[in-house]
Motif scaffolding. Structure first.
Motif, PDB file in Angstrom:
ATOM      1  N   ALA A 117       0.834  -1.199   0.000  1.00 23.04           N
ATOM      2  CA  ALA A 117       0.000   0.000   0.000  1.00 23.04           C
ATOM      3  C   ALA A 117       0.872   1.254   0.000  1.00 23.04           C
ATOM      4  O   ALA A 117       0.590   2.230  -0.724  1.00 23.04           O
ATOM      5  N   SER A 118       1.928   1.243   0.793  1.00 18.38           N
ATOM      6  CA  SER A 118       2.837   2.385   0.839  1.00 18.38           C
ATOM      7  C   SER A 118       3.502   2.608  -0.520  1.00 18.38           C
ATOM      8  O   SER A 118       3.600   3.743  -1.006  1.00 18.38           O
ATOM      9  N   ILE A 119       3.962   1.525  -1.140  1.00 19.12           N
ATOM     10  CA  ILE A 119       4.644   1.637  -2.432  1.00 19.12           C
ATOM     11  C   ILE A 119       3.702   2.182  -3.502  1.00 19.12           C
ATOM     12  O   ILE A 119       4.026   3.130  -4.224  1.00 19.12           O
ATOM     13  N   MET A 120       2.519   1.593  -3.601  1.00 18.57           N
ATOM     14  CA  MET A 120       1.588   2.029  -4.647  1.00 18.57           C
ATOM     15  C   MET A 120       1.018   3.420  -4.348  1.00 18.57           C
ATOM     16  O   MET A 120       0.769   4.204  -5.261  1.00 18.57           O
ATOM     17  N   GLY A 121       0.840   3.727  -3.055  1.00 16.59           N
ATOM     18  CA  GLY A 121       0.421   5.074  -2.698  1.00 16.59           C
ATOM     19  C   GLY A 121       1.465   6.108  -3.084  1.00 16.59           C
ATOM     20  O   GLY A 121       1.140   7.194  -3.596  1.00 16.59           O
ATOM     21  N   THR A 122       2.732   5.772  -2.870  1.00 14.31           N
ATOM     22  CA  THR A 122       3.816   6.679  -3.238  1.00 14.31           C
ATOM     23  C   THR A 122       3.871   6.884  -4.748  1.00 14.31           C
ATOM     24  O   THR A 122       4.132   7.994  -5.226  1.00 14.31           O
ATOM     25  N   GLN A 123       3.609   5.826  -5.509  1.00 11.47           N
ATOM     26  CA  GLN A 123       3.560   5.964  -6.966  1.00 11.47           C
ATOM     27  C   GLN A 123       2.527   7.021  -7.364  1.00 11.47           C
ATOM     28  O   GLN A 123       2.791   7.875  -8.220  1.00 11.47           O
ATOM     29  N   GLN A 124       1.369   6.972  -6.737  1.00 14.84           N
ATOM     30  CA  GLN A 124       0.301   7.908  -7.100  1.00 14.84           C
ATOM     31  C   GLN A 124       0.636   9.338  -6.656  1.00 14.84           C
ATOM     32  O   GLN A 124       0.306  10.301  -7.362  1.00 14.84           O
ATOM     33  N   ILE A 125       1.276   9.463  -5.499  1.00 10.02           N
ATOM     34  CA  ILE A 125       1.708  10.789  -5.040  1.00 10.02           C
ATOM     35  C   ILE A 125       2.734  11.370  -6.009  1.00 10.02           C
ATOM     36  O   ILE A 125       2.667  12.541  -6.394  1.00 10.02           O
ATOM     37  N   ALA A 126       3.705  10.546  -6.411  1.00  5.72           N
ATOM     38  CA  ALA A 126       4.788  11.016  -7.281  1.00  5.72           C
ATOM     39  C   ALA A 126       4.263  11.450  -8.651  1.00  5.72           C
ATOM     40  O   ALA A 126       4.854  12.332  -9.289  1.00  5.72           O
ATOM     41  N   LYS A 127       3.169  10.853  -9.109  1.00  4.54           N
ATOM     42  CA  LYS A 127       2.574  11.292 -10.369  1.00  4.54           C
ATOM     43  C   LYS A 127       2.142  12.756 -10.287  1.00  4.54           C
ATOM     44  O   LYS A 127       2.243  13.505 -11.255  1.00  4.54           O
ATOM     45  N   GLN A 128       1.665  13.147  -9.108  1.00 10.97           N
ATOM     46  CA  GLN A 128       1.210  14.530  -8.905  1.00 10.97           C
ATOM     47  C   GLN A 128       2.346  15.447  -8.449  1.00 10.97           C
ATOM     48  O   GLN A 128       2.368  16.621  -8.806  1.00 10.97           O
ATOM     49  N   ARG A 129       3.240  14.897  -7.629  1.00 14.57           N
ATOM     50  CA  ARG A 129       4.373  15.669  -7.105  1.00 14.57           C
ATOM     51  C   ARG A 129       5.665  14.895  -7.365  1.00 14.57           C
ATOM     52  O   ARG A 129       6.125  14.140  -6.504  1.00 14.57           O
ATOM     53  N   PRO A 130       6.270  15.048  -8.524  1.00 22.55           N
ATOM     54  CA  PRO A 130       7.513  14.310  -8.820  1.00 22.55           C
ATOM     55  C   PRO A 130       8.650  14.629  -7.861  1.00 22.55           C
ATOM     56  O   PRO A 130       9.620  13.881  -7.780  1.00 22.55           O
TER      57      PRO A 130
END
Length: 444
Positions: A204-217
């Motif tokens: 969950a942390s890994i996939m959540g971070t992926q989604q955050i990074a899409k918005q905030r690289p």
């Protein structure tokens, strides 16, 4: 024979030379309240926001409610500013926001986030803190991963000004208390349930971070994790205790794609981690700038006596020694993300002891980004791990539940005045926290 100092005095004067103010003998030594500059050490506090369920899912412990933050959030955020702090570890109530797939209630989150932005407070936004929405059940549910990733994306879209995140707080503690110790949420007591909760939280942390990074690289991920250790005072160590001292690394091993020791890996395989899942975790680190946050309370460090009795050791190794072991393992920038004591009169001494630990780490050249006294206000029932709802006030806050300062608040203000403008590493003005997107893999 004439000294060169004579000519210097005749030409330039007796000390206080012009130019020294720019980092020379008259330069700033780092004292003064924090400025929030991107090279500054991050002094922080946190607002306790745990929300696990107990009583087999029938009772929700919501610390934001029990400590009256929902009603007093403006007052609480004002206290952060009054302290002179620029940074706040802050957890939105995930279980109240994601009401179902694609359904969200942002009413309170919008109010609190707007007030933080107005006050100029930088949040380290904590997105899952020991609990999940009722409709997701608990940490045994494999669907948690994708639904939490959706939530992370929505948060990052809604608050694009937020850069610092802790997607899942204390993954190891979450899994252990919920599925191995039987205290929260699913309240199971098995190795298989523990490994299931662990892998779901890390994924969950890994996939959540992926989604955050899409918005905030350029996102900065501060992974708060408990710095654990058990000292076994037996002439011959027992396998169970030694395995436990390896398993404390498993959450970060899976998160940071670090191969665990064979004994720990066999344990994971024996209790439900598949080879396919393991290979997925080892494929690489999550995106963003990764910071290893280590939480340390005296009660994290335990002594096991020869007769098996467990006693709290309170600072035998301390944050410095335990975190240094984690740093040597992962080579990540470090932050001291939580600490406190339950006795108000002991707060100032504990604060200074933690600061000595940080200074020692800095002396060794380890980049320490920040320090957090956790929390802003007193907590409730943490002396029993939230296991029973008795309403016991734990006097560990900078302020009590009436929002009156504890002795540690004055000590922290003194610390801020003395060290508030130091940089993350010595000469850190040269190395500011960049706002460019994260791009590089880091190899040591």
């Amino acid at each position: 024979m004439k000294s060169f100092l004579t000519d210097i005095k005749d030409r330039f004067g007796d000390g206080n030379y012009e130019g020294d103010q720019f980092g020379g003998a008259q330069g700033n030594n780092g004292n003064g309240l924090p400025t929030g500059l991107p090279n500054n050490f991050m002094f922080a506090t946190g607002i306790e926001c745990s929300y696990p369920t107990i009583d087999h899912g029938t009772t929700r412990r919501d610390m934001l409610a029990e400590c009256d933050h929902y009603n007093r959030y403006k007052e609480d955020l004002g206290l952060v500013k009054e302290m002179g702090l620029k940074v706040l570890r802050y957890g939105l109530p995930y279980y109240k926001i994601q009401r179902g797939p694609g359904k969200y209630d942002w009413e309170f989150a919008d109010l609190a986030m707007a007030e933080m932005q107005r006050l100029g407070i930088t949040p380290i936004l904590d997105l899952m803190h020991f609990g999940v929405p009722d409709w997701l059940g608990n940490f045994q549910n494999p669907e948690l991963v994708v639904h939490f990733a959706d939530y992370c994306e929505q948060v990052a879209r809604r608050y694009p000004w937020v850069r610092y995140y802790t997607p899942v707080n204390e993954i190891y503690v979450t899994a252990k208390m919920s599925a191995k110790d039987g205290v929260w949420n699913e309240q199971l007591k098995s190795d298989k349930a523990f490994v299931t909760a662990l892998k779901h939280c890390v994924a969950a942390s890994i996939m959540g971070t992926q989604q955050i990074a899409k918005q905030r690289p350029d996102c900065v991920i501060v992974q708060s994790e408990s710095a654990e250790f058990t000292h076994e005072l037996r002439a011959e160590h027992t396998p169970a205790v030694q395995l436990e001292n390896l398993l404390r690394f498993t959450s970060l091993d899976l998160l940071y794609a670090h191969h665990p020791e064979g004994e720990a890996l066999n344990y994971l395989y024996d209790n439900g981690l598949t080879r396919r899942e393991y290979d997925w975790f080892m494929a690489g680190e999550p995106p963003g700038y990764q910071v290893m946050g280590n939480d340390y309370y005296g009660r994290n460090e335990r002594i096991m006596l020869p007769n098996g009795e467990i006693v709290t050791s309170m600072d035998v190794l301390g944050w410095y020694s335990i975190t240094r072991e984690y740093y040597q393992r992962y080579k990540k920038p470090v932050m001291h993300t939580e600490t406190n004591v339950f006795e108000a009169k002991e707060g100032p001494t504990w604060l200074w002891k933690q600061w000595v630990n940080i200074l020692q780490m800095r002396k060794e050249g380890v980049p320490v980004l920040g320090f957090t006294w956790y929390s802003l206000i007193d907590q409730i029932d943490w002396d029993k791990g939230l296991a029973t709802k008795t309403g016991t006030v734990n006097a560990c806050g900078l302020y009590d539940l009436d929002r009156k300062p504890r002795p540690v608040a004055d000590a922290y203000k003194m610390l801020l005045q003395e060290y508030g403008q130091i940089t993350i590493v010595p000469h850190g003005e040269l190395f500011e926290v960049t706002d460019r997107p994260a791009t590089l893999k880091v190899e040591v």
